[in-house]
Design a protein around this motif. Structure first.
Motif: not given
Lengths: 877, 378
Positions: A255, A666, A669-670, A673
């Motif tokens: 990230l 981004v 990956l956010e 998560k």
């Protein structure tokens, strides 16, 4: 033993005079006396003499003491035994003694207690309820009691039949076994072999069922525990994986890298945008340079082409102009010819039309003449019709009116006939030579005249009498007369209405009227035929034709051939049309040429204009080549500048991350998560759920409980199986034992049944008795139906009781055990028919026996037959 | 030299519920109480180390009490160190039995050996455990011992559970232990569990058997082993120490040659044996008549009253239906005919075994009841 006499003294009501029943024979002996004579006393005394010691002071003996209180009961019995006649004497209560004397020798055979032993050896028993007397005697009030032959080895009859019954041993033991087996079975199952409530088998079954449910439930729980365990393990493994620091770090690094890339991409984006703008400008310049070059080349080429085209156009236009002028001359010539032929045709047509009109005038005149004649005929018909109609109108008699008159006339004739028939008429006939006359109202009635008398009328017989004649009061004549008057009045009125005087006139008038009407109809048909559209229309047509003829005048008419004129007109018309077509063709051709010329002129002008404009743009052809070289150079320069810009742009774009891609990375990956965090949360919840459920099941010890309950279930099933084995074994034992017993019993009772069946069949043909082990009759089988004895009627029960005793007695007699059958009021319940049948059975059985019947039913027993016995005194000697 | 106690197959929580009355509880309690006897044996043997070679518990899902109460006893024996190995009955699976034990907080002197890794008892003594991780691991779990690293001079004691290939005779058994394990892994002793009888498999390889018998099998159960290990190449000294409370006897008597049942029973129940703590499975064979059977039945009823449990298998006893036996039922009549018919059914091989058995039972009942009645009459 056979009984020959019974004597007693000082026994109950028999005092010192005593009583004696003697001359008792073989076969049937009947002592039939009313109540209170002493039959039962004889029975009891016989019983006491045979079965009670002389010294006995039992209740039975005490009952024998005389009512008057004097003397001691003395009983003397004569019996025949083993070919000898013995006398047994016993005195009870006071100075008791007992002796047995052989009457043939007069010797005393036994005395005192030896008497009792002697009797016992003779009878085979020393108690009244045992031995043959117990079997064979029926005392008063016990007629329904069935005999019992004793049980097992102790039974009298069993001893008697020992030869036949060697196979029977341990009857009571068998009953004990059956009883015990039934008792054990009864604890386990019901009569229908269902598990008995509260019994060990049912309890074992219930326990097994309950344990099965428990085991099923625990099995489910163990499976559930395994499932929870598996689930928990999986969840924790997954959580461990998700919580793995390396993996977490990897996710975090990814990230961070993505975010850095995004920032780099964002900072490079402005430079790239400026370069992109320059590239765009450069590309536009290149396009413009290319366009300018291509435009110049195209226009210079076009100008060259147009110059050549213009020269060709001018040459072509001169040629067409000449041809068009020639065509104009042709048009003018054809038009003149066409106009000339047109005039000729007009004249021919006008002549033909004149001749045709004259022909039509002639035809009109002929038609007018014809119409005028028709009109005259019509008018004549109208006049005839009017005359006939006038005649019709004058006659009032119609067919209807005449019909009504004819009907009234018929009625009048009938009424007149009626009146005439009912009227009193005086007919006068004078004697010849008489001058006397009968007068009416002073008028003599002529000889042979009839005078109708409708009212009281007086006739005078000259010099003789005045006759008053009154017609009878007949209603019908009066009514008929009244009707006749009414009818006449109706006829008169109707005649007046049709203006005639009589029916005959009416009939003639109607005939005339009908003739006139026929004329009216004929004339109307003539008019209709001549003037189908009506007379007015005919007149109008005549007037119109007249006016037309007057207009045509009376000039003479040409007689030219109309057809010939018509042919001429057609020929002229054809020539005219042909000329006209030729003219039209010429005009068209000239017009085409004119159009072509116009077009060529216009095109030439346009080409000249365009060429002029192109020359204004690209100049004269001599400078074109130099100009094109210059423009190509400009294009190449602009292309080089664009390439430089693009190269620089690629270099920058390749050295920094792509902004969109960086943004997507981004975001991805956010989200990843967040997903991991969500997953961890979900797994944590799931872990708690699994762990809680598992903990409960573990604490419960489901595996241990399952084994424990499974062991119990196995033991319970084993117990059920053991019970079932035991039940089956008990049933087997009972079945086999019962079947065997039935078979043995069948054999056991065969001799008795052989004796009983013939006797029984006299009353109940085809029936059969089943015996209990004590020889008592138990069931009666009639046809397919088997009935318990106690369920039968009283009559049947006592009949079976007697017949069974007779069978016993016959059986004993065959075994040299002769004993009398004594029946004291033994047939109480039997009806008259059955008593008769019982008498037959008794006589049949008594052939080899001695039967003593004591009864108070004297009349009922009259038909029994046998020896009749009577009491006599037995006083003290 | 290292001394320790080798035991196995405690099978704590085993049900025994197929027995009646209080016996199941007594048997379950005996399995717990035997821990104290093992502790006493350890003390007497002069060691403080006890190695339990698997199947400490009977089930994977025992009650809390079945886990906790033995732990309390182990805790009370705090002069001893207990090393427990998961076996096929109580394999170590995450979140299950052994985790529950850990949740209870096992006493400090209790060491569950849940990993196949060397466990140091002493600086020079290592235990190499082979715990079961499932009921069917599908492989020889002791193979890791071959490569287990221990200090060069340390004693290596293998602790495993399951059948040895040679011993079980079943090479195809998925978890069978190689019979060469002790030599391949250079073990000074291999302590085995699973076989419930005391048994030497090979040099330095022993099954201790269960300390408290739990089944009718004449394989010498009811012991723990006092083991002295001396070092590589030296045979360990093994001393069996009896620990059992209950005796599970399985015997067979051929009644044909037995005149008096009491005499025969004396031979199968040794003198000095506590009968109230003896369970017996007796198989009667041979040939007897109805009256002999009746005598056996009566005698065995008396014996059963003094034993904890007596299970008699009559199914192999052939009956001789002698004429005098049948005569004693009756010499004729319905009873005798019935006895004859039942006797024929017993011998009728065309009938199924159940039916023949029922006929025999019915005949026995008939005989017994008639004899009973006769004796009452007498």
């Amino acid at each position: 033993m056979k009984l020959r006499a019974i004597r007693l003294r000082h026994v109950r009501r028999f005092a010192s005079n005593g009583c004696a029943l003697e001359n008792i024979e073989d076969g049937i002996n009947v002592f039939a006396e009313p109540n209170e004579v002493g039959k039962s006393t004889l029975f009891d005394a016989l019983s006491a003499a045979l079965f009670y010691k002389h010294s006995a002071q039992s209740k039975h003996v005490a009952q024998l003491v005389p009512y008057d209180g004097n003397g001691a009961p003395l009983i003397e019995i004569d019996v025949e035994h083993c070919g000898h006649l013995f006398r047994i004497r016993k005195q009870f209560w006071s100075k008791p003694f007992a002796t047995v004397t052989d009457l043939s020798s007069g010797e005393e055979t036994a005395r005192a207690d030896a008497t009792h032993d002697w009797i016992r050896s003779m009878i085979g028993a020393d108690k009244p309820e045992q031995g043959p007397s117990g079997l064979l005697w029926i005392t008063q009030g016990q007629s329904l009691e069935q005999p019992r032959g004793g049980e097992g080895r102790d039974g009298f009859l069993t001893d008697l039949l020992s030869d036949q019954l060697t196979s029977i041993t341990g009857g009571s033991r068998a009953r004990t076994v059956i009883s015990r087996a039934e008792s054990e079975l009864g604890k386990l199952v019901t009569d229908t072999q269902r598990p008995k409530a509260g019994g060990p088998y049912k309890l074992a079954l219930d326990r097994a069922t309950k344990l099965e449910e428990i085991v099923d439930e625990l099995t489910e729980k163990v499976l559930s525990a395994e499932s929870e365990l598996s689930g928990l393990t999986h969840v924790r493994k997954e959580l461990t994986r998700l919580h793995d620091p390396a993996a977490r770090r990897q996710r975090s690094d990814a990230l961070n890298t993505a975010n850095q890339n995004l920032e780099t991409a964002k900072s490079a984006a402005a430079r790239i945008e400026a370069l992109n703008s320059n590239v765009a400008v450069s590309e536009a310049n290149l396009t413009a340079a290319r366009n300018d070059h291509d435009n110049f080349a195209a226009k210079s080429d076009e100008a060259a082409g147009l110059a050549e085209e213009l020269a060709e156009l001018k040459e072509c236009r001169a040629t067409v102009s000449h041809a068009q002028k020639v065509a104009e001359e042709v048009v003018r010539a054809s038009k003149a010819r066409w106009e000339e032929l047109f005039d000729e045709h007009t004249k021919a047509r006008q002549r033909m039309e004149t001749v045709s009109a004259q022909r039509k005038v002639r035809e009109a005149r002929a038609l007018l003449q014809q119409r005028r004649e028709t009109l005259e005929q019509v008018k004549a018909a109208q006049s005839a019709l009017a005359d006939a109609q006038g005649a019709v109108d004058e006659i009032a008699v119609t067919q209807v009116a005449l019909g009504a008159l004819e009907d009234l006339e018929q009625e009048r004739i009938r009424a007149d006939a009626h009146v005439t028939a009912g009227q009193t008429v005086l007919e006068v006939c004078y004697d010849k030579g008489t001058t006397s006359r009968i007068t009416q109202n002073g008028i003599a009635v002529l000889d042979g005249e009839s005078v109708a008398i409708s009212e009281a009328t007086e006739f005078v017989v000259q010099d003789v009498a005045t006759l008053s004649v009154r017609p009878g009061a007949g209603g019908d004549v009066s009514k008929a007369q009244a009707d006749l008057i009414g009818i006449n009045q109706s006829i008169s009125k109707l005649l007046a209405d049709v203006k005639v005087a009589s029916l005959l006139e009416a009939r003639a008038q109607l005939q005339r009227r009908n003739a006139a009407m026929s004329i009216v109809q004929q004339q109307a048909e003539v008019i209709a035929r001549l003037a189908p559209d009506g007379v007015d229309a005919l007149q109008s047509e005549v007037q119109k034709l007249t006016s037309s003829a007057e207009a045509d005048g009376d000039e003479p008419l040409d007689e030219e051939d109309e057809e010939e004129l018509r042919a001429k007109e057609a020929s002229a018309s054809e020539a005219f049309l042909s000329a006209r077509n030729q003219h039209d063709v010429a005009v068209k051709e000239e017009s085409i040429l004119f159009g072509e010329l116009q077009a060529l002129t216009a095109k030439t002008e346009t080409t000249e204009g365009r060429l002029k404009a192109l020359h204004a743009e690209v100049g004269v052809p001599d400078g074109w080549e130099q100009a094109l070289i210059k423009k190509s150079d400009e294009v190449a320069e602009t292309q080089r500048q664009l390439n430089d810009l693009k190269k620089r742009l690629d270099e920058i774009a390749g050295s920094v991350p792509n902004l969109d891609q960086a943004q997507v990375a981004v975001k991805r990956l956010e989200e990843a998560k967040a997903n991991v965090d969500d997953r961890i949360n979900q797994l944590s919840i799931s872990e708690t759920t699994h762990a809680t459920s598992l903990r409960h099941l573990q604490a419960e010890g489901v595996g241990e409980l399952l084994e424990r309950e499974s062991d119990k279930l196995a033991a319970a099933k084993k117990a059920v199986k053991a019970h079932e084995f035991h039940i089956d074994s008990l049933n087997l034992l009972l079945t086999r034992l019962t079947e065997t017993q039935d078979a043995v019993r069948e054999q056991y009772f065969a001799p008795l049944r052989d004796e009983l069946t013939p006797l029984l069949n006299t009353l109940h043909p085809g029936s059969r008795i089943s015996f209990a082990d004590d020889f008592s009759p138990a069931r009666l089988q009639r046809g397919a139906m088997t009935e318990e004895l106690e369920r039968l009627s009283g009559g049947t029960q006592e009949q079976i009781a007697i017949l069974t005793r007779l069978a016993f007695a016959r059986l004993m007699a065959k075994n040299d055990q002769m004993m009398p059958v004594i029946l004291d009021d033994a047939l109480v319940y039997s009806d008259d028919d059955r008593i008769e049948l019982m008498f037959d059975a008794l006589n049949m059985a008594a052939a080899d026996l001695q039967v003593l019947v004591l009864t108070c039913r004297q009349r009922a027993f009259e038909n029994l037959g046998g020896t009749r016995l009577s009491l006599k005194d037995w006083p003290e000697s | 030299m290292f001394k320790f106690i080798h035991t196995a197959d405690w099978q704590l929580g085993k049900s025994f519920s197929s027995f009646d009355g209080d016996l199941p509880a007594l048997l379950r309690n005996a399995r717990v109480d035997v821990i104290r006897k093992i502790a006493d044996a350890a003390r007497a043997f002069g060691t403080s180390h006890v190695l339990v070679a698997g199947d400490v518990w009977e089930h994977e899902f025992p009650t809390d009490a079945t886990i906790k109460q033995p732990l309390d006893i182990l805790s009370a024996c705090d002069d001893l160190t207990w090393m427990l190995l998961p076996g096929n009955h109580d394999p170590v699976r995450p979140n299950n039995l052994w985790d529950r034990l850990l949740r209870f907080g096992p006493p400090a002197n209790v060491h569950p050996l849940l990993e196949p890794a060397p466990y140091r008892i002493r600086e020079d003594v290592y235990v190499l455990p082979a715990p079961w991780t499932s009921k069917a691991p599908g492989r020889d779990q002791t193979i890791w011992m071959n490569s287990a690293e221990t200090p060069p001079d340390a004693l290596r004691i293998g602790l495993a559970h399951g059948s040895v290939v040679e011993f079980s005779g079943d090479a195809s058994q998925s978890a069978a232990i190689s019979d060469a394990r002790a030599s391949e892994a250079a073990l000074d002793y291999l302590a085995l569990g699973d076989w419930h009888g005391k048994q030497e498999v090979s040099r330095n390889v022993w099954y201790s058997g269960t300390p408290e018998p739990d089944r009718f099998k004449n394989n010498d159960p009811g012991w723990c082993l006092g083991v002295e290990v001396f070092g590589p190449g030296i045979e360990a000294a093994v001393t069996p120490i009896q620990t059992k409370t209950f005796h599970w006897l399985q015997s067979e008597i051929d009644v044909t040659s037995v005149d008096e049942p009491s005499d025969a029973m004396t031979t199968v129940i040794p003198d000095g044996l506590s009968r109230r703590e003896t369970l017996m499975r007796l198989r009667l064979t041979g040939l007897c008549n109805l009256s002999q059977r009746s005598r056996w039945q009566a005698r065995l009823s008396e014996v059963a009253a003094s034993l904890a449990h007596l299970d008699v298998d009559w199914s192999n006893l052939q009956r001789l239906h002698r004429a005098d036996d049948l005569d004693s039922i009756d010499q004729g009549g319905s009873l005798r005919r019935t006895a004859d018919e039942l006797s024929r059914m017993v011998d009728d091989t065309s009938l199924d075994l159940d039916r023949r058995g029922q006929a025999q039972h019915a005949l026995d009942l008939l005989f017994t009841w008639v004899v009973d009645e006769d004796s009452e009459d007498a």
